[in-house]
Design an enzyme around this catalytic site. Structure first.
Site, PDB file in Angstrom:
ATOM      1  N   ASP A 156       0.871  -1.167   0.000  1.00 59.13           N
ATOM      2  CA  ASP A 156       0.000   0.000   0.000  1.00 59.13           C
ATOM      3  C   ASP A 156       0.914   1.225   0.000  1.00 59.13           C
ATOM      4  O   ASP A 156       1.828   1.326   0.815  1.00 59.13           O
ATOM      5  CB  ASP A 156      -0.863  -0.023   1.270  1.00 59.13           C
ATOM      6  CG  ASP A 156      -2.245   0.547   1.043  1.00 59.13           C
ATOM      7  OD1 ASP A 156      -2.317   1.660   0.497  1.00 59.13           O
ATOM      8  OD2 ASP A 156      -3.227  -0.102   1.415  1.00 59.13           O
TER       9      ASP A 156
ATOM     10  N   ASP B 167      -2.900   4.793  -2.421  1.00 60.32           N
ATOM     11  CA  ASP B 167      -3.929   5.434  -1.609  1.00 60.32           C
ATOM     12  C   ASP B 167      -4.291   6.818  -2.162  1.00 60.32           C
ATOM     13  O   ASP B 167      -3.388   7.626  -2.444  1.00 60.32           O
ATOM     14  CB  ASP B 167      -3.328   5.580  -0.194  1.00 60.32           C
ATOM     15  CG  ASP B 167      -4.338   5.895   0.866  1.00 60.32           C
ATOM     16  OD1 ASP B 167      -5.168   5.039   1.169  1.00 60.32           O
ATOM     17  OD2 ASP B 167      -4.287   7.029   1.392  1.00 60.32           O
TER      18      ASP B 167
ATOM     19  N   GLU C 230      -6.266   4.142  -5.999  1.00 58.96           N
ATOM     20  CA  GLU C 230      -7.550   4.457  -5.356  1.00 58.96           C
ATOM     21  C   GLU C 230      -7.922   5.879  -5.749  1.00 58.96           C
ATOM     22  O   GLU C 230      -7.142   6.803  -5.510  1.00 58.96           O
ATOM     23  CB  GLU C 230      -7.418   4.335  -3.834  1.00 58.96           C
ATOM     24  CG  GLU C 230      -8.749   4.477  -3.140  1.00 58.96           C
ATOM     25  CD  GLU C 230      -8.650   4.931  -1.684  1.00 58.96           C
ATOM     26  OE1 GLU C 230      -9.588   4.666  -0.927  1.00 58.96           O
ATOM     27  OE2 GLU C 230      -7.650   5.581  -1.307  1.00 58.96           O
TER      28      GLU C 230
ATOM     29  N   HIS D  50     -11.304  -2.488   3.333  1.00 61.06           N
ATOM     30  CA  HIS D  50     -11.215  -2.096   4.749  1.00 61.06           C
ATOM     31  C   HIS D  50     -11.959  -0.792   5.052  1.00 61.06           C
ATOM     32  O   HIS D  50     -12.046  -0.391   6.203  1.00 61.06           O
ATOM     33  CB  HIS D  50      -9.744  -1.958   5.131  1.00 61.06           C
ATOM     34  CG  HIS D  50      -9.071  -0.827   4.416  1.00 61.06           C
ATOM     35  ND1 HIS D  50      -8.846  -0.852   3.047  1.00 61.06           N
ATOM     36  CD2 HIS D  50      -8.614   0.368   4.840  1.00 61.06           C
ATOM     37  CE1 HIS D  50      -8.280   0.275   2.685  1.00 61.06           C
ATOM     38  NE2 HIS D  50      -8.125   1.035   3.747  1.00 61.06           N
ATOM     39  N   ASP D  51     -12.445  -0.096   4.017  1.00 60.64           N
ATOM     40  CA  ASP D  51     -13.176   1.164   4.217  1.00 60.64           C
ATOM     41  C   ASP D  51     -14.677   1.008   4.013  1.00 60.64           C
ATOM     42  O   ASP D  51     -15.423   1.977   4.163  1.00 60.64           O
ATOM     43  CB  ASP D  51     -12.694   2.224   3.215  1.00 60.64           C
ATOM     44  CG  ASP D  51     -11.262   2.654   3.453  1.00 60.64           C
ATOM     45  OD1 ASP D  51     -10.803   2.610   4.611  1.00 60.64           O
ATOM     46  OD2 ASP D  51     -10.591   3.037   2.467  1.00 60.64           O
TER      47      ASP D  51
END
Ligand code: GLC
Length: 580
Positions: free
Chosen positions: A114, A221, A279, A353-354
């Site tokens: 990440d 990210d 993302e 995870h969000d």
């Protein structure tokens, strides 16, 4: 299958990666905090992940995306990084990470790091140095004086009206210098200033260091936030909001293409056949098509947010929940399929995870329908064209957390939302309901390995409560059951590896306005597949006249093996191989 896209069954070393290998791949996301705890401190760690790699091998996934394990004060569970080139002791050591990479490669699994470079932690040495106005690092972040005519610290003195994603203004005053710094997320996540070439070079050097260590790519990210409108203009104030939306000024800025192409070139991302997924909150099909156009050498694919924002009231924020009619969801995914059919590439996901758990959000997590709806959602998603992402526990049909009190939540976004909503006098019950449905902690409860008291996740007290339903939803039970959600995921992943029509076939949506049926046709040369899925908790009869002839078609995968015909049970789905 063309040799250039065939997934290699060999260890994932640099020399052996084929170009576009990710087009036939399935990615599995691990949220390290919640996956497996090896040392009993209640928090998952890297040795824990390594000890559970056989679960991934048996599932058949090609890539492990590791959410951040870097050194961090953990304000946002590791998305606030204070050292990009070390591992937080909570998760282990660099040696543990090297061992994980090697263990993945031994199994033919590649590892995606990440990459969180829109912001650092406020405890990163770059930011600590930057606090001094005379430091050469001052310009590495977005420092600004108060709004003209306002005194620092007074209401409305922030340099613009932007709201932070985790509540409150996106600016934090540094008393010492009397200036504010920009943070689109928490005040402990100051935004890096990508306009400064030194910042960009420091990031690329760090990325090269990870590539040399053996990683196979990056999940980036909020990468579309790295280029901002340098004038940082006020944003529109939405109804019911006190602050302005930062989106127009802080995302998809004028230099986004330039920065992505430069990063790709400087790190050798495409040259080395590394996987990149960006993302991109708020990205449009047009933007995604553009940045994933292979000839531009920017990104391989992006995470869109459109389909996970469809259950929000118009003009609302994520907590303003609206119903989501099936045709709206189907048409959205269809538009991405069509928009990226000839240029670019899609990523496919229901949750991460969000986001809340897929089966609780898009399926039906009641005891009667949980298993069928988890399988049907998987079939539908995996039969789209693109690279599917499986979030840990999704393959077990894990459900939302079902927390009853605010004290159980840990996520900074949820905790801050609750505090600010209470401050604004919002209805407490409504706020708790929104959290129950949308909190990020829904996805973060510990992985359910078995039916023991802490679900086999930890010998200690887990940092977030284990879901009580681990007594019957767990990996050990799923392993023992040939009809489990897990078995279904394995079959889907194997089909993608085996049949080029799954990975490469053209996509067509039938019955787009049907409010229960999701019907997809995939075509590749003479191969043709049909997904016939009832995405509702009521039975349905599929209209024969509007479907291809199913006589002689072979069922490849079904929620209810042995059944056939056009009358479908709740959440029943079948994948047919149609003779041409
Ligand atoms: C991304 C991450 C999320 C994090 C945020 C700030 O959206 O997925 O978990 O809070 O960026 O880094």
């Amino acid at each position: 299958m063309s040799p250039s896209t065939s997934p290699t069954s060999v260890p994932g070393s640099t020399e052996l990666r084929a170009p576009d290998w990710w087009k036939t791949a399935v990615v599995y996301q691990v949220y390290p905090r919640s996956f497996a705890d090896s040392d009993g401190d209640g928090v998952g760690d890297i040795p824990g992940i390594t000890s559970r790699l056989d679960h991934l091998s048996r599932l058949g996934v090609d890539v492990l995306w590791l959410s951040p394990v870097y050194t961090s004060p953990m304000d946002d569970n590791g998305y606030d990084i204070s050292d990009y080139q070390d591992v937080d002791p909570l998760f282990g050591s660099l040696a543990d990470l090297d061992a994980l990479i090697a263990a993945c490669h031994d199994r033919g699994i590649r590892l995606l790091m990440d990459l969180v470079v829109n912001h650092t932690s406020d405890e990163h040495p770059w930011f600590v140095e930057s606090r001094d106005p005379s430091s050469p690092k001052r310009d590495w972040y977005w420092w600004r004086p108060p709004r003209p005519g306002h005194e620092a610290g007074s209401p409305g003195a922030e340099p613009n009206n932007w709201a932070a994603a985790f509540s409150g203004p996106a600016w934090q005053l540094d008393e010492k210098s009397g200036e504010y710094y920009l943070h689109l997320f928490s005040a402990k996540q100051p935004d890096l200033n990508w306009e400064n070439p030194e910042v960009r070079q420091a990031v690329y050097a760090m990325m090269r260091w990870w590539v040399d260590r053996g990683v196979d790519g990056f999940r980036m990210d909020v990468i579309n936030f790295i280029s901002k409108d340098p004038t940082l203009p006020d944003g529109p104030v939405l109804p019911g909001q006190a602050l302005g939306s930062p989106f127009a000024g802080s995302a998809n800025g004028p230099r986004l293409d330039e920065f992505l192409a430069e990063m790709n070139r400087e790190v050798g991302l495409t040259d080395r056949h590394l996987l990149t997924v960006g993302e991109m909150p708020g990205s449009t099909i047009e933007l995604a098509r553009h940045v994933t156009d292979a000839s531009r050498r920017e990104l391989d694919m992006v995470f869109t947010f459109e389909h996970v924002d469809l259950d929000v009231k118009p003009g609302g924020v994520k907590w303003d929940i609206a119903d989501l009619p099936l045709p709206v969801l189907k048409r959205n995914l269809q538009s991405w399929q069509l928009g990226l059919a000839d240029v670019g590439w899609n990523s496919l996901y229901w949750n991460n995870h969000d986001q809340p758990r897929a089966v609780s959000r898009f399926g039906d997590d009641s005891p009667e329908h949980r298993v069928s709806s988890a399988k049907t959602l998987a079939t539908v998603l995996h039969l789209h064209r693109g690279t599917p992402y499986v979030y840990q526990g999704e393959e077990l049909g894990m459900t939302n957390a079902d927390f009853g009190s605010i004290e159980q939540y840990r996520d900074i976004e949820s905790v801050n939302y609750y505090a600010s909503a209470m401050g604004l006098g919002l209805d407490r019950e409504a706020v708790m309901r929104s959290l129950l449905i949308k909190s990020r902690d829904n996805a973060r409860t510990p992985m359910q390995w078995d039916d023991s008291p802490n679900a086999g996740f930890s010998a200690g007290e887990p940092w977030l409560p284990v879901n009580p339903n681990h007594t019957f939803i767990n990996a050990a039970a799923a392993e023992a059951d040939p009809q489990s959600v897990l078995a279904h995921y394995r079959a889907l992943i194997a089909l993608r590896h085996k049949l080029p029509v799954v990975s490469e076939g053209d996509f067509a949506l039938l019955l787009p306005d049907h409010d229960q049926l999701w019907v997809i046709v995939r075509t590749h040369g003479d191969d043709r597949l049909l997904v016939l899925a009832n995405c509702a908790s009521q039975p349905v009869s599929a209209p024969a006249a509007e479907l291809p002839d199913l006589a002689g078609a072979r069922v490849l995968l079904a929620t209810h093996p042995g059944r056939d015909g056009l009358d479908l049970l709740p959440w029943e789905s079948r994948l047919y191989n149609l003779a041409r």
